[in-house]
Scaffold this motif. Structure first.
Motif, short mmCIF file in Angstrom:
data_model
loop_
_atom_site.label_atom_id
_atom_site.label_comp_id
_atom_site.label_asym_id
_atom_site.label_seq_id
_atom_site.Cartn_x
_atom_site.Cartn_y
_atom_site.Cartn_z
N UNK A 61 -0.44 3.97 -14.88
CA UNK A 61 0.14 4.11 -13.47
C UNK A 61 -0.73 4.33 -12.41
N UNK A 62 -0.78 3.22 -11.48
CA UNK A 62 -1.69 3.56 -10.31
C UNK A 62 -0.90 3.94 -9.32
N UNK A 63 -0.99 5.30 -8.87
CA UNK A 63 -0.21 6.00 -8.04
C UNK A 63 -0.87 5.94 -6.38
N UNK A 64 0.03 5.69 -5.53
CA UNK A 64 -0.10 5.24 -4.11
C UNK A 64 -1.29 4.42 -3.99
N UNK A 65 -1.13 3.07 -4.62
CA UNK A 65 -1.87 2.34 -4.53
C UNK A 65 -2.49 1.70 -3.21
N UNK A 66 -3.93 1.54 -3.25
CA UNK A 66 -4.42 1.09 -1.87
C UNK A 66 -5.10 -0.49 -2.05
N UNK A 67 -5.47 -0.89 -1.02
CA UNK A 67 -5.98 -2.47 -1.20
C UNK A 67 -7.48 -2.40 -1.85
N UNK A 68 -8.33 -1.29 -2.10
CA UNK A 68 -9.20 -1.06 -2.83
C UNK A 68 -9.25 -0.88 -4.38
N UNK A 69 -7.99 -0.58 -4.71
CA UNK A 69 -7.53 -0.59 -6.06
C UNK A 69 -7.08 -1.92 -6.69
N UNK A 70 -7.09 -3.20 -5.75
CA UNK A 70 -7.00 -4.29 -6.11
C UNK A 70 -8.03 -4.58 -7.12
N UNK A 71 -7.55 -5.15 -8.31
CA UNK A 71 -8.48 -5.55 -9.34
C UNK A 71 -7.68 -5.96 -10.64
N UNK A 72 -8.48 -6.45 -11.79
CA UNK A 72 -7.98 -6.90 -12.90
C UNK A 72 -8.30 -5.82 -13.84
N UNK A 73 -6.80 -5.55 -14.38
CA UNK A 73 -6.80 -4.00 -15.12
C UNK A 73 -6.49 -4.67 -16.72
N UNK B 245 0.73 -1.18 0.16
CA UNK B 245 0.02 0.05 -0.14
C UNK B 245 0.99 1.01 0.00
N UNK B 246 0.48 2.09 -0.75
CA UNK B 246 1.07 3.60 -0.81
C UNK B 246 2.36 3.53 -2.19
N UNK B 247 2.52 2.46 -2.62
CA UNK B 247 3.66 2.22 -3.75
C UNK B 247 2.66 2.62 -4.99
N UNK B 248 3.43 2.94 -6.05
CA UNK B 248 2.89 2.99 -7.30
C UNK B 248 3.30 2.04 -8.46
N UNK B 249 2.40 1.72 -9.31
CA UNK B 249 2.48 0.44 -10.14
C UNK B 249 2.30 0.95 -11.59
N UNK B 250 3.22 0.43 -12.66
CA UNK B 250 2.97 0.78 -13.84
C UNK B 250 2.42 -0.50 -14.75
N UNK B 251 1.47 -0.12 -15.51
CA UNK B 251 1.15 -1.27 -16.51
C UNK B 251 1.25 -0.85 -17.85
N UNK B 252 1.80 -1.66 -18.71
CA UNK B 252 2.17 -1.33 -20.05
C UNK B 252 1.09 -2.10 -21.10
N UNK B 253 0.73 -1.40 -22.06
CA UNK B 253 -0.10 -1.83 -23.05
C UNK B 253 0.49 -1.79 -24.37
N UNK B 254 0.85 -2.79 -25.10
CA UNK B 254 1.47 -2.58 -26.41
C UNK B 254 0.42 -3.16 -27.65
N UNK B 255 0.27 -2.40 -28.57
CA UNK B 255 -0.25 -3.13 -29.84
C UNK B 255 0.96 -3.75 -30.57
N UNK B 256 1.02 -5.02 -31.03
CA UNK B 256 2.27 -5.46 -31.31
C UNK B 256 2.28 -5.68 -32.83
N UNK B 257 1.20 -5.69 -33.73
CA UNK B 257 1.28 -5.65 -35.08
C UNK B 257 0.45 -4.75 -35.79
N UNK B 258 -0.05 -3.78 -34.89
CA UNK B 258 -0.58 -2.58 -35.76
C UNK B 258 -0.62 -1.26 -34.83
N UNK B 259 -1.10 -0.39 -35.61
CA UNK B 259 -0.73 1.05 -34.83
C UNK B 259 -1.99 1.33 -34.19
N UNK B 260 -2.08 1.88 -32.96
CA UNK B 260 -3.45 2.16 -32.21
C UNK B 260 -3.43 3.59 -32.09
#
Lengths: 119, 113
Positions: free
Chosen positions: A80-92, A15-30
């Motif tokens: 980026x989920x900044x200052x994450x808390x338990x209620x931010x737990x989810x499937x993104x 709790x309190x840390x930041x998490x970055x999630x990356x999303x990439x389109x591999x074979x096309x431009x989005x």
């Protein structure tokens, strides 16, 4: 086909840390990518729309200062989920839509999702 | 208010039968409707798209119908198999460039052998 990847596939953080999630389109431009959140046994809820080179558009109730979105190129968007808390737990999940005017633009292609657990 | 409803949360059928899933919507004017499959812990996978001017679309054992008068789409899986067990999501697209899909809650299909 149109492939979208996400990294990491799962993350556990304190709790309190930041998490970055990356999303990439591999074979096309989005030109447009979308970020969704899904709680157990619930539907996908749109968090924000990310357009390359411009600010993201957030859905009502989603804190833009907490969920920072950057779409710096036509193949990469980050959440980026900044200052994450338990209620931010989810499937993104991210999705990507191709450029307007092409058949690929009619469909959204989804990444495999990132499971975030905040302790 | 705007709503998308998938008629049942769960559907259990026997192998070999046809599964029929329903998606109803109110206060939307979708240009097209899409069906996705989602397995546990995974992102949705696109199955079929049907446009407002199309009545029916098929792909292998899958068939989708779209009735804009009834504001309903039906999704059929013929000769169902245990491997078809998953959650199926319908999604609307109002066809504004750059707009997101709007999802129903999904129907979880279980096919028993």
């Amino acid at each position: 086909g149109a492939v979208v990847s996400q990294h990491p596939s799962w993350v556990i953080c304190k709790s309190g840390t930041s998490v970055k999630i990356e999303c990439r389109s591999l074979d096309f431009q989005a030109t447009t990518m979308f970020w969704y959140r899904q709680f157990p046994k619930q539907s996908l809820m749109l968090m924000a729309t990310s357009n390359e080179g411009s600010k993201a558009t957030y859905e009502q109730g989603v804190e833009k200062d907490k969920f920072l979105i950057n779409h710096a190129s036509l193949t990469l968007s980050t959440l980026t989920v900044t200052s994450a808390h338990p209620e931010d737990s989810s499937f993104y999940i991210c999705s990507a839509r191709g450029p307007s005017g092409r058949a690929i633009a009619d469909t959204q292609y989804f990444g495999p999702g990132t499971r975030l657990t905040v302790l | 208010s705007q709503k998308i409803e998938q008629n049942s949360e769960a559907l259990n059928i026997q192998e070999g039968k046809t599964a029929t899933l329903t998606c109803n919507y109110t206060n939307y004017s979708p240009a097209y409707l899409q069906w996705y499959r989602q397995d546990p812990g995974r992102g949705p996978v696109f199955l079929l798209l049907i446009r407002e001017n199309e009545k029916e679309k098929r792909k292998e054992r899958l068939k989708v119908t779209f009735d804009t008068t009834l504001k309903q789409s039906l999704f059929h899986i013929t000769a169902s198999q245990p491997a078809d067990s998953a959650t199926y999501l319908c999604a609307l697209d109002e066809s504004q460039a750059g707009t997101a899909l709007i999802f129903g809650k999904g129907t979880t299909l279980s096919v028993s052998s």
